[in-house]
Design an enzyme around this catalytic site. Structure first.
Site, PDB file in Angstrom:
ATOM      1  N   ASP A   9       0.846  -1.191   0.000  1.00  0.00           N
ATOM      2  CA  ASP A   9       0.000   0.000   0.000  1.00  0.00           C
ATOM      3  C   ASP A   9       0.888   1.252   0.000  1.00  0.00           C
ATOM      4  O   ASP A   9       2.068   1.181   0.379  1.00  0.00           O
ATOM      5  CB  ASP A   9      -0.897  -0.032   1.242  1.00  0.00           C
ATOM      6  CG  ASP A   9      -1.763   1.190   1.380  1.00  0.00           C
ATOM      7  OD1 ASP A   9      -2.375   1.596   0.382  1.00  0.00           O
ATOM      8  OD2 ASP A   9      -1.810   1.757   2.488  1.00  0.00           O
ATOM      9  N   ASP A  11      -0.300   5.173   0.779  1.00  0.00           N
ATOM     10  CA  ASP A  11      -0.587   6.164   1.818  1.00  0.00           C
ATOM     11  C   ASP A  11      -0.808   5.494   3.167  1.00  0.00           C
ATOM     12  O   ASP A  11      -1.659   4.610   3.305  1.00  0.00           O
ATOM     13  CB  ASP A  11      -1.838   6.963   1.441  1.00  0.00           C
ATOM     14  CG  ASP A  11      -1.661   7.714   0.121  1.00  0.00           C
ATOM     15  OD1 ASP A  11      -0.570   7.625  -0.470  1.00  0.00           O
ATOM     16  OD2 ASP A  11      -2.618   8.373  -0.317  1.00  0.00           O
ATOM     17  N   ASP A 131      -1.911  -0.534   5.866  1.00  0.00           N
ATOM     18  CA  ASP A 131      -2.321  -0.006   7.165  1.00  0.00           C
ATOM     19  C   ASP A 131      -3.828  -0.006   7.361  1.00  0.00           C
ATOM     20  O   ASP A 131      -4.316   0.472   8.389  1.00  0.00           O
ATOM     21  CB  ASP A 131      -1.793   1.425   7.340  1.00  0.00           C
ATOM     22  CG  ASP A 131      -2.476   2.410   6.394  1.00  0.00           C
ATOM     23  OD1 ASP A 131      -2.637   2.066   5.204  1.00  0.00           O
ATOM     24  OD2 ASP A 131      -2.854   3.507   6.834  1.00  0.00           O
TER      25      ASP A 131
END
Length: 377
Positions: A9, A11, A131
């Site tokens: 991922d 961001d 996240d």
């Protein structure tokens, strides 16, 4: 040979996600996650994964998130990574809005179909790193393992609530933990032992969070074993059924044997560990515990007790516990305690022992050498 992938991922995992509008649309907002350069550079050089960036950029190309604000920041990020030897084999960007729920948007797999034909890629040995819960869902949908980049105390509970615990192999607070896991593997062990006197099962994770599930039939012994788990940071499961109708001896001694075997097994080849490890005050007491995972068992015990029992635990059994532990873990152990309160004295010993363990088993994959001039432990 099938290839492995890291689906990473962007961001919140590689770069800090802006907290207000969640859009990284200006260079002023560009901030990298601490430790990301050192760790990704190390992994790119030493691991054989293909790297795929997979990111949702909601509404990219619309008036609220125009292309001309996105690409300068994105390209600057890629340039900074490239300067440190960090490149991505493919970058996949979904632009849809959350409400559209398109199959290209994570956790949908439409952008990743070419990795899912079973001919070129070993997805079962690949990882999604992210996240958000949607990243963990993506791992499940791909048939990958997941690494949850999250430092929240309730991260494990959230995974459990979503039914995602089985596909998440690691909850990591930082990139150091992720690199250690991917480079050197997990340090876990399960050891069981059954005799006519005891039946014992121990499972531990040296790189855990200090979670404990202890049951031996001896309340004070449970309390002391929990100190080992919590203060060393290892996750510790110990279940013992012993012949307590005889006395406490077999239960304590055999638990120590199995626990020591589990730690020795989890340490593996011992590469990168500190090896040595602590003195600890507790009210009126001073407890010193020094240890060495050098492969040669030995115990020096300089402790006196003036009570027959503490709780339901005979004080004479503490020596036997640490002797059995040091023998089966193949460690050199030196314990000394001073003080007047017997409860504080033994609790201080267990806490100091746990801290010494934490220090000694700490691993540095950036200096992945055997801590011995002999070349063997």
């Amino acid at each position: 040979m099938l290839k492995r992938c890291l689906f990473i991922d962007r961001d919140g995992t590689l770069v800090v996600e802006p907290p207000v509008d969640y859009q990284l649309d200006s260079l002023d907002k560009l901030e990298f996650i601490p430790g990301v350069f050192r760790n990704l550079s190390f992994m790119r050089k030493n691991l054989d994964f293909e790297w795929v960036m997979v990111t949702n950029q909601d509404g990219l190309g619309t008036p609220s998130f125009p292309e001309e604000t996105f690409w300068p920041v994105h390209n600057k990020m890629l340039s900074a990574f490239k300067g440190e030897g960090i490149t991505f084999d493919e970058i996949l960007i979904d632009r849809s809005f959350p409400a559209e729920n398109k199959p290209t948007r994570k956790p949908g797999t439409a952008m990743l179909k070419h990795y899912m034909d079973g001919k070129d890629y070993d997805l079962a040995s690949s990882y999604v790193i992210g996240d958000r819960i949607t990243d963990i869902m993506l791992a499940r949908n791909l048939g990958c393992k997941a690494i949850y980049f999250n430092s929240d105390a309730d991260a494990a509970d959230r995974l459990e609530q979503e039914g995602l615990s089985s596909c998440c192999v690691l909850i990591a607070e930082n990139w150091d933990e992720i690199t250690e896991y991917l480079f050197a593997g997990e340090r876990t062990a399960t050891v069981s032992r059954k005799t006519s006197e005891t039946e014992i099962s121990v499972t531990l994770n040296l790189d855990g969070k200090g979670l404990c599930d202890i049951s031996t039939g001896l309340g004070f012994f449970d309390h002391m074993l929990a100190q080992i788990g919590r203060h060393s940071g290892m996750d510790l499961y110990v279940h013992t059924k012993g012949d307590l109708y005889v006395d406490e001896h077999h239960t304590v001694e055999d638990t120590a044997i199995v626990l020591g075997e589990a730690i020795n097994k989890a340490l593996g080849n011992k590469r990168g560990i500190e090896r040595y490890g602590f003195c600890l005050p507790m009210d009126d007491c001073l407890c010193r515990v020094a240890l060495d995972f050098g492969g040669r068992p030995w115990l020096v015990w300089d402790v006196e007790f003036h009570r027959e029992k503490i709780g339901d635990m005979p004080t004479e059994m503490f020596f036997h516990f640490f002797k059995s532990f040091s023998d089966s873990a193949r460690m050199n152990l030196n314990i000394k305690a001073e003080g007047t309160n017997e409860h504080h004295k033994i609790e201080g010993i267990f806490k100091a022992f746990a801290r010494a363990l934490k220090m000694a088993v700490k691993r540095d994959v950036f200096h992945y050498e055997l801590p011995s001039s002999k070349g063997v432990l």
